[in-house]
Enzyme design. Structure first.
Site, PDB file in Angstrom:
ATOM      1  N   HIS A 305      50.973  64.699 121.031  1.00  0.00           N
ATOM      2  CA  HIS A 305      50.289  64.055 119.992  1.00  0.00           C
ATOM      3  C   HIS A 305      48.811  64.739 119.850  1.00  0.00           C
ATOM      4  O   HIS A 305      48.266  65.293 120.916  1.00  0.00           O
ATOM      5  CB  HIS A 305      49.998  62.529 120.239  1.00  0.00           C
ATOM      6  CG  HIS A 305      51.275  61.686 120.056  1.00  0.00           C
ATOM      7  ND1 HIS A 305      52.171  61.923 118.975  1.00  0.00           N
ATOM      8  CD2 HIS A 305      51.467  60.625 120.887  1.00  0.00           C
ATOM      9  CE1 HIS A 305      53.100  61.028 119.130  1.00  0.00           C
ATOM     10  NE2 HIS A 305      52.711  60.266 120.198  1.00  0.00           N
ATOM     11  N   CYS A 354      49.913  67.276 115.297  1.00  0.00           N
ATOM     12  CA  CYS A 354      49.488  67.032 113.962  1.00  0.00           C
ATOM     13  C   CYS A 354      48.026  67.191 113.773  1.00  0.00           C
ATOM     14  O   CYS A 354      47.480  67.325 114.630  1.00  0.00           O
ATOM     15  CB  CYS A 354      49.921  65.352 113.518  1.00  0.00           C
ATOM     16  SG  CYS A 354      51.335  65.067 112.955  1.00  0.00           S
TER      17      CYS A 354
END
Length: 722
Positions: A305, A354
């Site tokens: 993440h 991301c």
């Protein structure tokens, strides 16, 4: 910003009723349009200075019976010379329509007859070095609210629809003539056209004719064409999957494993780690920096993440709270600064995460300027503001970036050329076309490649210490044989799957004929390792959760997988239990032997300790924190919000392409993949086998039987890194 004295009313001159109305609108504004956002916009303009103490004093107004943080902020801005026109620009940037209408209808916009469209702030020409940040600003007022579109060399710019156009890392391609077209549904106007020059600043250097002739000597040109070399190559690979407060991921395990094997073929000293907490990640970076020295090639790969705010990238540890902010994460740009201090020959960052904005982290980091070097390469798995996806293959997942990168990583090409070709390959993948595209940022001027040879500068103390440090993190216990009183002999072997994951396998190599039933297993592991007894002493490595090294381990053994070795505080001590039976008896006999194998692999480095250095990457995150109610000194309760892109139901749907192509055949204008593309939110635990790796796993057993089943069936799951 608009300057005072240009026909604009000072903010301090607004009538109290109007200020009160504006304060009410800002106090109850939606996220992104409140007083804190106005303060950030005003503070980043450069003309109005707001300190954390100023914002804390505004925040504390909520404790007063009729106190208003927005009223306090507006008064503060007025006292420091902010004008009504500037306030309108700030509100327009926040798209706070209601507050803008309140100002427009008040008749306070002197110097703007009929609320005509007017450009108050013109963009300024800039001369930047490669790697610098380009920030162009155009400010306009008018009714209806003006809109913006930036142009370069006559072409509209993507992401250029705001009054500020920013490029955080410029290259020569960003050079050109810029202007902003400002318009509403009644009129339009163009800003001044300005030049942006990218490159080193022109400097006059006095030299003699002899100096000029030296520049043309053939031997100097030959030296310039000589292939670069590295004094050493080291890599830190981190894959975070098992998040405590966030969706679980699959692909990082496979991605880190495959990249480890590829980099080892290129003579990199690789430290590969899975599932690290914040202190463990920071300490791992510290240990990685100890391996760097002048001329060393340093590579950092992260899968997990992550997010990007204001041009800075953040890696999220597995223990990050929900929601997380920059203080809970590691800033990549800060790591780069520390790498530069080592005078490395090449700095490569591959970020498979991301890069969406974390809307609940508005901290603006104050980072020291990076050195102007020609050795930095960023390979972002996706573009700014976009998600990264992973693809399921035989039940295990690869990140889309890694799926295409691994096919080219061993090619002998300049690293930027190699990444450009990976980007082209990714562009042919119909599953992610328009959703994920590789972004490359580079200041690399030399033709440096990951395949460059290593040329040691001698047996210096630094290189010896570096080799020792890396070797410490990769020492496996030696294979051993245990003799039991009953005559049974057991082999105990060890294999490294990652730098912090070890496989223990046991098998009976000698059994007296009078013993009819005999089995051995390992138990009594330290609580730090959190070994699930149900997944220990299994008949196959896959049953333990190890899907990557089964082909390299001896058969007919019992296998136990020990992960998170970085948490091991003492020596690894466990018990080998032997159960056996004699014929004609109903009783099972037991023998036990305690085994101490020291601190294997990464356990020697003690990453579980608190921050090991004062050079904490977190320091910059706490400076200039715009949320005074989050500071320890503030009595206001902390509020946390879950970003919308973290919600389980915010993932895109399922995309099913019509083409089918083999994983082993590269087709033109098409990707070698087919199936379901899924976001990295909705992922369970993985269990099937994986494709063949490039390099055998480290093991203490010399007799390795190879048996592996390859599958070319592909299944995709659409998965995103936050």
């Amino acid at each position: 910003m608009a300057e005072p004295g240009r026909g604009s009313l000072p903010l301090s001159g607004l009538a109290p009723p109007l200020l009160r109305r504006l304060s009410e609108l800002l106090d109850r504004a939606a996220p992104g349009k409140g007083w804190r956002d106005l303060a950030q916009r005003a503070g980043s303009s450069g003309r109005v200075r707001l300190s954390p103490l100023d914002l804390e004093q505004c925040s504390l107004k909520v404790l007063e019976p009729e106190g208003s943080p927005s009223w306090s902020l507006l008064k503060l801005l007025g006292d420091r010379g902010c004008t009504v026109v500037e306030l309108m620009q700030f509100l327009q940037a926040l798209e706070h329509t209601e507050a803008l209408q309140c100002l427009s209808h008040s008749g306070s916009l002197t110097g703007l007859p009929g609320n005509k469209l007017r450009i108050c702030v013109q963009p300024q020409a800039q001369s930047l070095a490669v790697g610098g940040a380009l920030v162009l600003e155009c400010g306009a007022v008018g009714n209806p609210i003006p809109q913006y579109q930036w142009f370069r060399n006559g072409f509209p710019l993507a992401n250029g629809s705001k009054n500020v156009y920013m490029v955080t890392y410029v290259d020569v391609e960003h050079q050109g003539t810029y202007w902003c077209h400002v318009f509403n549904d009644q009129e339009d106007e163009d800003s001044d056209k300005i030049e942006v020059v990218i490159g080193r600043k022109a400097m006059a250097v006095e030299c003699s004719e002899e100096d000029l002739s030296d520049l043309q000597k053939p031997e100097l040109q030959e030296q310039a064409d000589h292939r670069p070399v590295a004094t050493d190559k080291v890599a830190l690979l981190i894959g975070n999957m098992s998040y405590w407060n966030h969706p679980q991921l699959k692909a990082p395990m496979v991605d880190v494993y495959e990249l480890t094997n590829l980099l080892r073929q290129l003579d990199f000293k690789v430290v590969s780690l899975l599932d690290l907490t914040e202190p463990e990640m920071r300490n791992a970076v510290d240990e990685f920096l100890l391996l760097l020295d002048k001329g060393v090639y340093g590579l950092l790969y992260y899968a997990g993440h992550g997010y990007e705010n204001y041009g800075n990238s953040f890696m999220v540890p597995i223990d990050a709270p929900n929601p997380y902010r920059s203080a809970n994460c590691l800033c990549v740009q800060n790591i780069l600064k520390r790498m530069q201090e080592k005078e490395t020959g090449l700095n490569v960052f591959l970020l498979d995460m991301c890069r969406k904005r974390n809307e609940y982290d508005d901290t603006i980091l104050i980072l020291d300027a990076l050195k102007v070097t020609a050795n930095i390469v960023f390979g972002y798995a996706t573009c700014q503001g976009a998600e990264a996806f992973e693809i399921q293959q035989s039940g295990l997942a690869n990140g889309i970036f890694m799926k295409f990168l691994k096919d080219r990583l061993l090619e002998d090409k300049k690293i930027t050329v190699l990444l450009d070709e990976v980007a082209e390959d990714m562009g042919k993948c119909h599953l992610t076309k328009g959703k994920q595209a590789l972004e490359i940022r580079s200041s690399l001027s030399e033709k440096r490649a990951l395949t460059d040879p290593i040329q040691q500068t001698g047996s210096s103390a630094e290189s010896q210490a570096r080799n020792l440090q890396w070797a410490k993190a990769h020492e496996l216990p030696e294979s051993m044989y245990l003799e039991f009183k009953c005559g049974v002999q057991i082999q105990l072997g060890f294999a490294a799957e990652f730098s912090n994951v070890m496989i223990i396998y046991t098998r009976i190599v000698k059994q007296p004929p009078e013993i009819v039933v005999c089995r051995a297993y390992v138990t009594d592991f330290a609580l730090d390792l959190d070994v699930d007894p149900k997944e220990a002493n299994r008949g196959t490595p896959e049953e333990t959760g190890s899907y990557l090294v089964s082909k390299d381990l001896p058969k007919h053994c019992l296998y136990t997988r020990l992960s998170s070795l970085q948490k091991l505080r003492e020596h690894l001590i466990f018990t080998v239990c032997l159960h056996y039976e004699y014929p004609g008896t109903e009783y099972t006999m037991d023998e036990r032997k305690e085994v101490n194998v020291g601190k294997p692999l990464i356990a020697k480095l003690g990453l579980h300790h608190g921050f090991k250095t004062n050079n904490c990457l977190q320091t910059c995150c706490l400076a200039n924190n715009r949320f005074p109610n989050h500071m320890e000194s503030s009595p206001v309760a902390t509020e946390y919000f879950l970003p919308s892109h973290c919600q389980p139901n915010s993932c895109p749907g399922i995309y099913l392409p019509n083409h089918v192509c083999s994983d082993s055949i590269r087709q033109p204008e098409a990707c070698s993949c087919n199936g379901i593309l899924a976001s990295r939110h909705e992922v369970g635990n993985c269990q099937p086998p994986v494709e063949e790796s490039n390099v055998p796993v480290e093991t203490t057993d010399d007799t390795v039987e190879l048996e592996f089943l390859l599958s070319d069936k592909l299944r995709f799951s659409k998965q995103q890194y936050l």
